[in-house]
Design an enzyme around this catalytic site. Structure first.
Site, PDB file in Angstrom:
ATOM      1  N   ASN A 118       0.877  -1.168   0.000  1.00  0.00           N
ATOM      2  CA  ASN A 118       0.000   0.000   0.000  1.00  0.00           C
ATOM      3  C   ASN A 118       0.916   1.220   0.000  1.00  0.00           C
ATOM      4  OD1 ASN A 118      -1.337   2.353   0.987  1.00  0.00           O
ATOM      5  ND2 ASN A 118      -3.049   1.079   1.667  1.00  0.00           N
ATOM      6  N   GLU A 146      -3.738   1.872  -3.003  1.00  0.00           N
ATOM      7  CA  GLU A 146      -3.838   3.312  -2.702  1.00  0.00           C
ATOM      8  C   GLU A 146      -2.861   4.125  -3.529  1.00  0.00           C
ATOM      9  OE1 GLU A 146      -4.285   3.765   1.844  1.00  0.00           O
ATOM     10  OE2 GLU A 146      -5.305   5.494   0.967  1.00  0.00           O
ATOM     11  N   TYR A 227      -7.611  -3.792  -2.510  1.00  0.00           N
ATOM     12  CA  TYR A 227      -7.525  -2.772  -1.463  1.00  0.00           C
ATOM     13  C   TYR A 227      -8.919  -2.667  -0.850  1.00  0.00           C
ATOM     14  CZ  TYR A 227      -7.362   1.841   0.730  1.00  0.00           C
ATOM     15  OH  TYR A 227      -7.464   2.885   1.627  1.00  0.00           O
ATOM     16  N   ASP A 266      -3.928  -4.838   0.708  1.00  0.00           N
ATOM     17  CA  ASP A 266      -4.291  -4.251   1.996  1.00  0.00           C
ATOM     18  C   ASP A 266      -5.723  -4.679   2.269  1.00  0.00           C
ATOM     19  OD1 ASP A 266      -5.073  -2.757   4.131  1.00  0.00           O
ATOM     20  OD2 ASP A 266      -4.453  -0.827   3.314  1.00  0.00           O
ATOM     21  N   ASN A 268      -7.156  -4.591   5.014  1.00  0.00           N
ATOM     22  CA  ASN A 268      -7.724  -3.635   5.973  1.00  0.00           C
ATOM     23  C   ASN A 268      -8.369  -4.284   7.193  1.00  0.00           C
ATOM     24  OD1 ASN A 268      -7.738  -0.857   6.384  1.00  0.00           O
ATOM     25  ND2 ASN A 268      -8.527  -0.480   4.319  1.00  0.00           N
ATOM     26  N   ASP A 364       2.925   4.509   4.814  1.00  0.00           N
ATOM     27  CA  ASP A 364       2.734   4.061   6.188  1.00  0.00           C
ATOM     28  C   ASP A 364       2.621   2.533   6.261  1.00  0.00           C
ATOM     29  OD1 ASP A 364       0.319   4.214   4.882  1.00  0.00           O
ATOM     30  OD2 ASP A 364      -0.684   5.449   6.383  1.00  0.00           O
TER      31      ASP A 364
END
Lengths: 374, 374
Positions: A118, A146, A227, A266, A268, A364
């Site tokens: 990501n 992203e 994502y 990701d 999440n 991040d």
DNA sequence: CTTGATACG
DNA sequence: CGTAGCAAG
């Protein structure tokens, strides 16, 4: 992630009991939704566990910011949050990208290296050294989430990746976005997740309005780079996320009737308490709600999929995401949100699955690398 | 300033005749609206003038960017615009704030030092060293424009300035904003410019929706600190700006019936061709249109006001604004947009009016300092 | 180019 | 805290 601190601090402030008291509900939940393969997700050693709990205890917190949301105005404790702590672990806590990538393992013979990352905005990431890493990693297939691009930038790594697929948000500009770059030609490709795979006849509407999925079909597997939506700071998108989980589950199931799948990206969600530094106090934080964890469990169980990194590293405490806020990277306050989830049939072929935990500084998140036989 | 390049380049691109040909219209206009005191605004020496024209001539331009808008995509000349040029002048071209303020003159006895500065966002300016300058300057009265604050920050320099007045935009957040900080107590104060001073009876509506004016009354003068509206990239606000000029004119006239006025701030106009590096090609650029220049001339003439810096430096080519775009500071491509305009009755008391041309780096403007007897 | 507000994470 | 797009200069 949303505004999650990585510490559960904001939640802790609102619900101190989640930090102070024994989080009974939390414990039960963890047990209830532990992954299909109990062994792969068992809690860390009691010693380590005790230590973690100690960290989370307000009385023993090393810094006030550990239990107080530093965003609270005029908190004199904010500064304390910046105090360097002596790390109690051996994980990297660098916040700038490495200057050398000598540490990257050489690729094994007859294997394919697939990397997921990501990038949290590919433009910014490239300015901070993404390209150098990408070239050093030399993955065969690169899955980026992203990208936050309005339009695909087809010049990106075109010299090394002849096959490039971009899924972009059709609605919000500079939002979300997924791409897969490949050195290997796919047999087929698809953008988005079909939302109605169960319906007949054909016209399935894809859930690709937000540029969240790219599927590449190869000889021996489908690769689904994903994502997954964030549930939102106030869980305002949790319902949608649950719908999305259902669509993905159906989609993966349909693919798996043909051949094994590799579901990466990701996703999440931190699956269990060992997948984030501070499980306590985060039980109503996006990415660690019982709903999200259960939905993830359901997908793994129903489709007999394996969370590969956890499978290979049953007791390790490493993460793929460190919030930009509150110095979470420096404090090793992380979440494991990025996955390679694979059909069990593929397990024999897997050579390795590694978190590139030194590769922080352009995003991040850090990259996750899979090596698999072809 | 708006999107003005300081070079007139974008205009030049659209209207090459303004650069290529003899700009007859421009010449006539310049003559027609020269300031009340001809002497104070005469053109620079023919030698200097010739040199400047040479710079502006496309054939002789040192860099292609001198005549081509660098924002045009894929222009290979963009990079050339960054080439360091050997300066043909002795003006400072630093782009970071000075590290020492030893060069600031000591304040004369029995004088008041008033400083005006468009800070282009006081938050950012402070991060870039505004405070150090402010304390070194030690002005008695400080007039700041474009604070871009949503709410007044009453802690700003409260230790040195007991009297602080903030005019804020009521409509757009983070837009415009003017403040005056004073060591001396005013007799009276007012925020905004009254829009209907000619009407009777009283209820005058102030033009203070955008936080553009603060008036302080002192024993011997009114101080009107002003941030005049920008006419807009496409001159879409030129009509409003002309209205505004009328309101200000009436307001200053009304004040002047009582006592002399000092009108200062970012008046957002370069009065004559000597007040910007590249007058050619900027005749339809906001800040140098004939309308704005004439409105300014009218105010000076009708109220018998004096553009103080020009009055004291009749032939000098110095500026108070350098666009952030296109390296205008480094190339000394500037505009004189900030003024102390005073009632002629005050001329005898004026000790100095200086452009702090080294104080660049916290804003795209530099401060202007007035010293006047009390 | 740069600021600040906004949405989102 | 950080990214991206926006409006404004």
């Amino acid at each position: 992630m949303d505004d999650v601190t990585g510490t559960g601090d904001s939640v802790a402030q609102a619900h101190p009991e989640l930090v102070d008291g024994a989080d009974a509900a939390q414990v039960e939940v963890s047990a209830a939704i532990s992954p299909a393969k109990k062994k792969t997700a068992k809690a860390p050693s009691s010693k380590k566990r005790a230590k973690k709990d100690q960290e989370t205890s307000p009385a023993d917190a090393k810094t006030a910011a550990d239990v107080i949301d530093p965003t609270a105005k005029d908190s004199t404790d904010v500064k304390d949050a910046e105090k360097p702590e002596k790390p109690d672990h051996n994980y990297p806590v660098n916040t700038a990208m490495p200057t050398s990538y000598d540490f990257l393992p050489p690729k094994a013979e007859k294997s394919v290296r697939i990397v997921s990352l990501n990038v949290a905005g590919i433009q910014a990431a490239r300015k901070k050294g993404l390209d150098t890493y990408i070239r050093a990693e030399s993955a065969d297939i690169l899955c980026l989430q992203e990208t936050k691009l309005q339009a695909q930038d087809d010049a990106v790594f075109a010299d090394v990746y002849p096959w490039r697929y971009w899924s972009l948000s059709k609605t919000k500009k500079g939002y979300s976005g997924t791409c897969v770059l490949s050195k290997l030609p796919p047999l087929s490709t698809r953008l988005g997740i079909p939302t109605t795979t169960t319906t007949t006849p054909a016209p399935t509407e894809d859930e690709d309005d937000e540029g969240r999925a790219v599927t590449l079909e190869f000889e021996s597997f489908y690769l689904v780079a994903n994502y997954v939506p964030n549930a939102g700071q106030k869980l305002e998108r949790l319902a949608h996320k649950r719908d999305y989980a259902g669509w993905v589950r159906e989609y993966l199931a349909s693919l798996q009737t043909t051949k094994p799948v590799i579901w990466t990206g990701d996703l999440n969600v931190a699956h269990t308490a060992v997948d984030l530094t501070r499980p306590k106090g985060n039980t109503r934080t996006a990415g660690f709600t019982v709903e999200e964890r259960e939905d993830f469990s359901t997908t793994l169980t129903q489709l007999d999929l394996v969370d590969l990194w956890r499978h290979l590293h049953p007791t390790e405490q490493d993460y793929t995401y460190y919030s930009y806020r509150f110095n979470c990277r420096a404090k090793h306050l992380g979440w494991r949100l990025d996955y390679f989830v694979v059909s069990r049939a593929l397990l024999d072929k897997v050579r390795s699955c590694e978190i590139r935990n030194k590769v922080y500084g352009c995003s991040d998140h850090v990259p996750l690398a899979l090596e698999i036989e072809v």
